[in-house]
Design a protein around this motif. Structure first.
Motif, short mmCIF file in Angstrom:
data_model
loop_
_atom_site.label_atom_id
_atom_site.label_comp_id
_atom_site.label_asym_id
_atom_site.label_seq_id
_atom_site.Cartn_x
_atom_site.Cartn_y
_atom_site.Cartn_z
N GLU A 104 0.80 -0.78 -0.04
CA GLU A 104 0.03 0.09 0.30
C GLU A 104 1.11 1.31 -0.13
OE1 GLU A 104 -2.79 0.04 3.70
OE2 GLU A 104 -3.41 -2.07 3.13
N ALA A 105 1.43 1.63 0.62
CA ALA A 105 2.48 2.41 0.60
C ALA A 105 4.21 2.87 -0.17
CB ALA A 105 3.30 2.51 2.05
N GLU A 106 4.05 1.31 -1.14
CA GLU A 106 5.28 1.43 -2.30
C GLU A 106 6.39 1.52 -1.43
OE1 GLU A 106 4.31 4.56 -4.62
OE2 GLU A 106 2.47 3.72 -5.67
N THR A 107 6.44 1.05 -0.42
CA THR A 107 7.74 0.61 0.83
C THR A 107 8.82 -0.79 0.07
OG1 THR A 107 6.70 -0.04 2.25
CG2 THR A 107 7.53 2.72 2.51
N ILE A 108 8.80 -0.88 -2.04
CA ILE A 108 9.36 -2.17 -1.73
C ILE A 108 10.92 -1.57 -2.71
CG2 ILE A 108 9.32 -3.64 -3.89
CD1 ILE A 108 6.56 -4.18 -3.11
N SER A 109 11.49 -1.82 -2.25
CA SER A 109 12.98 -1.62 -3.10
C SER A 109 13.18 -1.62 -4.22
CB SER A 109 14.45 -2.38 -2.75
OG SER A 109 14.12 -4.09 -3.03
N LYS A 110 13.46 -1.04 -5.55
CA LYS A 110 13.37 -1.44 -7.07
C LYS A 110 13.69 -2.61 -7.24
CE LYS A 110 14.23 3.63 -7.98
NZ LYS A 110 15.78 4.27 -9.40
N ASP A 111 14.39 -3.38 -6.51
CA ASP A 111 15.01 -4.36 -6.98
C ASP A 111 14.08 -5.98 -6.73
OD1 ASP A 111 15.64 -4.73 -4.57
OD2 ASP A 111 17.93 -5.33 -4.40
N GLY A 112 12.93 -5.02 -5.61
CA GLY A 112 11.79 -5.89 -5.45
C GLY A 112 11.75 -6.76 -5.16
N ARG A 113 13.42 -7.41 -4.06
CA ARG A 113 13.70 -8.08 -3.07
C ARG A 113 13.42 -7.48 -1.75
NH1 ARG A 113 15.48 -11.81 -6.54
NH2 ARG A 113 16.85 -11.26 -8.31
N SER A 114 13.33 -6.04 -1.77
CA SER A 114 13.63 -5.99 0.11
C SER A 114 11.73 -5.20 0.14
CB SER A 114 14.69 -5.01 0.12
OG SER A 114 15.91 -6.02 0.19
N VAL B 111 19.00 -1.84 5.82
CA VAL B 111 17.77 -0.92 5.53
C VAL B 111 18.15 0.11 4.12
CG1 VAL B 111 16.37 0.99 6.11
CG2 VAL B 111 16.27 -1.49 7.00
N ASN B 112 19.56 0.28 5.01
CA ASN B 112 20.25 2.04 3.99
C ASN B 112 20.33 1.51 2.29
OD1 ASN B 112 20.31 4.70 5.23
ND2 ASN B 112 21.14 4.10 6.94
N GLU B 113 20.75 0.29 2.07
CA GLU B 113 21.64 0.00 0.91
C GLU B 113 20.59 -0.50 0.57
OE1 GLU B 113 24.11 -3.98 -0.44
OE2 GLU B 113 24.33 -3.45 1.35
N ALA B 114 19.25 -1.45 1.21
CA ALA B 114 17.71 -0.79 -0.35
C ALA B 114 16.42 0.12 -0.11
CB ALA B 114 17.51 -2.30 0.34
#
Length: 755
Positions: free
Chosen positions: A120-130, A425-428
């Motif tokens: 819902e919040a779109e808090t998914i990393s660009k690579d989709g793995r986090s 978290v900072n990396e993702a």
């Protein structure tokens, strides 16, 4: 042997004389003062520094808006759900099931609110793995760490059921609990262990239990009294826990040192054959005076913190100033009374393995320092050049000093699991752990032009490259405030994150929110706070430096009536501080030899430390300087030539200066053993500076420079003769009996010596 009851002038001498004659009254007044200060302080309660007063610049403005609006920002938490081997993606069923389990588990604790799914919040990393599951802790943010354990346990249970994923919690509350568990007792142990360490060193120095206990007891009572005074003063100048810790450190250091100086001189005079009354009078007129001069100088140095405009520094400065003043007063009043009461009983509890000092031996000094001094005075120019060159070489790395607020991984390394979570978290999600926060205040936060500006700001924050999103907005309609959270590109890299912050402040904000009349939009956050703090410190360096140096120079000029002594005092202290800076940068910024002190190079020095060290070290180094130079001048007034006076002054003070330095180094080094890099930096910096000051500066450079200057040491231009004369109470001839000194020279004539 004849003792003359010749009246002496001077605050220290008069105070010591009165206390020795009215022993029980002096002790009673001191006890009453300590009890009243603590009692009144406890009744009044302590007011601590508010968050809005901690920083300057935009950070202060933002905190003030939030505080005035009555907005209680909750402690935000996040749960990282991440594929361990990179196989699963957020779109996979197992991943979704884990996210759902996390949401259900944290909601089930009843301790959280506002749980949002990453879908819902779109808090998914660009690579989709986090992905991040976000929520807030119920209740006040300051106490959220006490309530977060059930949530942590719930997340841990979900982790056990999904071994192919990494499920870890991080946030304000979880970090608070982790730090309290790992390091809360660490600080207390360090503070509590300082007292037995100081006592142990004093036992070795004096060889008697009673003599060792007296300085520690007076230092502790001075600290207790100051705690009460801090509570009273906090209603005018708020205090803090940091100020309390600094006060304890400074109070123990100077309290023990002052008593050590006084007690050593009294015992030295007794060993030279003088009776108890005369020995106390000499100690009051000499060491007592040195304590007053040193104490006032330290107080002036601590007062320099009041010019920073930073509430935390002002609290530390005022607390340190008060404890030094209380310790100084106690040393020249209640200490003579105690010594008069104890008499020879001060030698009770002697340690059997330490031989009793030989009669007259107190003036013989240290064999080691005698040997060093003989070489220094034989070739003073060479000694001065070598010592100065060594100090400048040590100070050289300070030229490239870089200061910043340390990030979590810089502060703790990989010693805590939560640091690894922070890095993941900072990396993702670069900047997601420490986003910039824009506090938007408007007359009507829901006005169309304000809404449009907020939407434009969100879009441009990402398109400008300052953030990769998502940019979240929390509306507080009743207060007409909106909080905008912007993850900065650069993440834990402070330099890159700083560039992103500058882009937000200088480009994005003026082009969006800045175009709407009546809208305030200060930007705060961890990166912004570090930048604003640095900017304010840089702005305060010159006035603090000028105040401390100018007043220290003036005090030394008035106390010794010598322009030369005042100038050399300032230069030598600056060399000591510079060397401490160089060691800090070499060890903690570049990592040279960091492993030797259990540290690591973190690329920067914590923002507040350089100015803090300058003020503290400049003040504390005056302890030794005033004590040694006072003894040199005393010997000069008694008829010795300058070379003999230097030798006598340095050698006879070597023991007490060494003991005092060992205590300070040991106490400060305790803080160098803590796990936090900022505390290591403080402990190592203070310990290294005191060690350098007590050895190279006082044992080599000071005598070498004074030897080269010769009679010019006592130079005072005629136009300065009108200055107040504060030197009159340092000459023990006014109170000493006629004796022969330890070198067989003719003793004092019992005359008052003026200058």
């Amino acid at each position: 042997m004849r003792n003359r009851d010749t009246r002496v002038r001077g605050i220290a001498a008069r105070a010591g004389g009165w206390s020795a004659r009215h022993r029980w009254a002096a002790v009673g007044i001191w006890v009453l003062f300590v009890v009243l200060a603590m009692g009144l302080g406890s009744a009044a309660g302590r007011v601590d520094v508010k968050d809005s007063d901690q920083m300057g610049g935009e950070t202060h403005t933002a905190a003030q808006i939030v505080e005035d609006a009555g907005i209680e920002e909750p402690a935000g938490e996040s749960v990282l759900v991440q594929a361990k081997d990179g196989g699963l993606k957020a779109t996979d069923a197992d991943f979704r099931a884990a996210v759902t389990a996390v949401v259900t588990a944290v909601e089930g604790t009843g301790q959280v609110t506002g749980v949002t799914s990453p879908y819902e919040a779109e808090t998914i990393s660009k690579d989709g793995r986090s992905a991040l599951v976000r929520f807030d802790m119920r209740g006040e943010a300051d106490t959220a760490g006490d309530r977060v354990e059930p949530v942590l346990n719930a997340v841990a249970d979900v982790q056990k059921e999904h071994e192919s994923l990494r499920i870890e919690e991080i946030g304000g509350a979880s970090m608070m609990k982790t730090f309290d568990d790992a390091f809360g007792d660490d600080f207390k142990k360090a503070e509590y262990s300082a007292v037995p360490v100081a006592l142990g060193i004093l036992l070795v120095a004096f060889g008697a239990l009673v003599a060792a206990l007296v300085p520690v007891a007076l230092a502790i009572t001075a600290i207790i009294a100051t705690m009460g005074l801090m509570a009273l003063v906090s209603h005018f100048q708020p205090m803090s826990e940091t100020a309390n810790s600094v006060m304890l450190l400074v109070g123990l250091a100077v309290g023990v040192d002052y008593c050590l100086f006084y007690l050593r001189r009294e015992r030295e005079e007794r060993a030279a054959g003088r009776d108890a009354q005369t020995a106390l009078r000499i100690a009051a007129a000499t060491s007592g005076r040195a304590i007053v001069v040193s104490g006032v100088t330290v107080c002036v140095a601590m007062a320099g913190m009041l010019f920073t405009g930073i509430a935390e520094f002002e609290a530390m400065g005022l607390a340190s100033l008060m404890v030094v003043a209380v310790a100084m007063v106690g040393s020249v009043t209640v200490l003579p009374a105690l010594l008069s009461l104890l008499g020879d009983r001060v030698e009770k509890g002697r340690l059997p393995f330490l031989r009793r000092r030989r009669k007259g031996g107190a003036s013989e000094g240290s064999r080691f320092w005698t040997a060093v001094l003989n070489r220094v005075l034989a070739k003073p120019l060479l000694a001065a050049v070598v010592a100065t060159g060594a100090l400048l070489a040590v100070a050289a790395p300070a030229i490239g000093m870089k200061t910043e607020n340390l990030t979590l991984d810089q502060e703790f390394g990989d010693s805590l699991p939560i640091v690894q979570t922070y890095n993941r978290v900072n990396e993702a999600f670069p900047g997601g752990s420490d986003p910039a926060e824009v506090v938007v205040k408007a007359d009507d936060i829901n006005a169309p032009e304000v809404r449009a500006a907020l939407a434009d700001f969100r879009e441009r924050a990402v398109s400008s490259g300052a953030s990769r999103g998502p940019v979240d907005v929390t509306m507080h309609d009743e207060q007409n405030v909106a909080l905008v959270y912007v993850p900065l590109v650069g993440g834990s890299d402070q330099d890159k994150a700083g560039e992103s912050l500058d882009r937000l402040r200088d480009e994005v904000r003026p082009a969006t929110l800045g175009k709407v009349d009546g809208v305030q939009a200060p930007i705060t956050g961890q990166v912004a706070g570090s930048k604003d703090f640095n900017d304010q410190l840089v702005g305060s360096v010159l006035p603090v430096f000028a105040f401390v140096v100018a007043f220290a120079f003036l005090l030394m000029l008035l106390s010794f009536r010598s322009l030369t002594v005042a100038l050399t005092s300032i230069v030598l202290n600056l060399l000591s501080v510079g060397a401490a800076y160089g060691i800090l940068v070499a060890v903690f910024q570049h990592g040279w030899g960091a492993s030797l002190v259990g540290a690591e190079g973190v690329g920067a020095i914590i923002t507040w430390l350089p100015l803090f060290l300058f003020v503290i070290l400049f003040g504390l180094s005056m302890d030794y300087h005033v004590f040694v130079v006072s003894r040199i001048r005393e010997a000069r007034l008694r008829g010795r030539n300058t070379a003999d006076a230097i030798r006598h002054g340095v050698v006879t003070t070597a023991g007490v200066v060494t003991s005092a330095a060992v205590i300070m180094v040991a106490v400060f080094a305790i803080f160098g053993t803590l796990s936090m890099q900022s505390m290591k930096q403080m402990g190592v910096g203070l310990a290294a500076a005191v060690l350098i000051d007590a050895t190279i500066i006082r044992g080599v450079l000071l005598p070498a420079v004074m030897s080269l200057l010769g009679e010019r040491n006592w130079y005072l231009p005629k136009w300065l003769h009108r200055l107040p004369d504060l030197t009159h109470d340092e000459a023990p001839e006014a109170i000493a009996p006629t004796v022969r000194d330890d070198e067989g020279e003719r003793g004092e004539r019992g005359e008052r010596v003026g200058v």
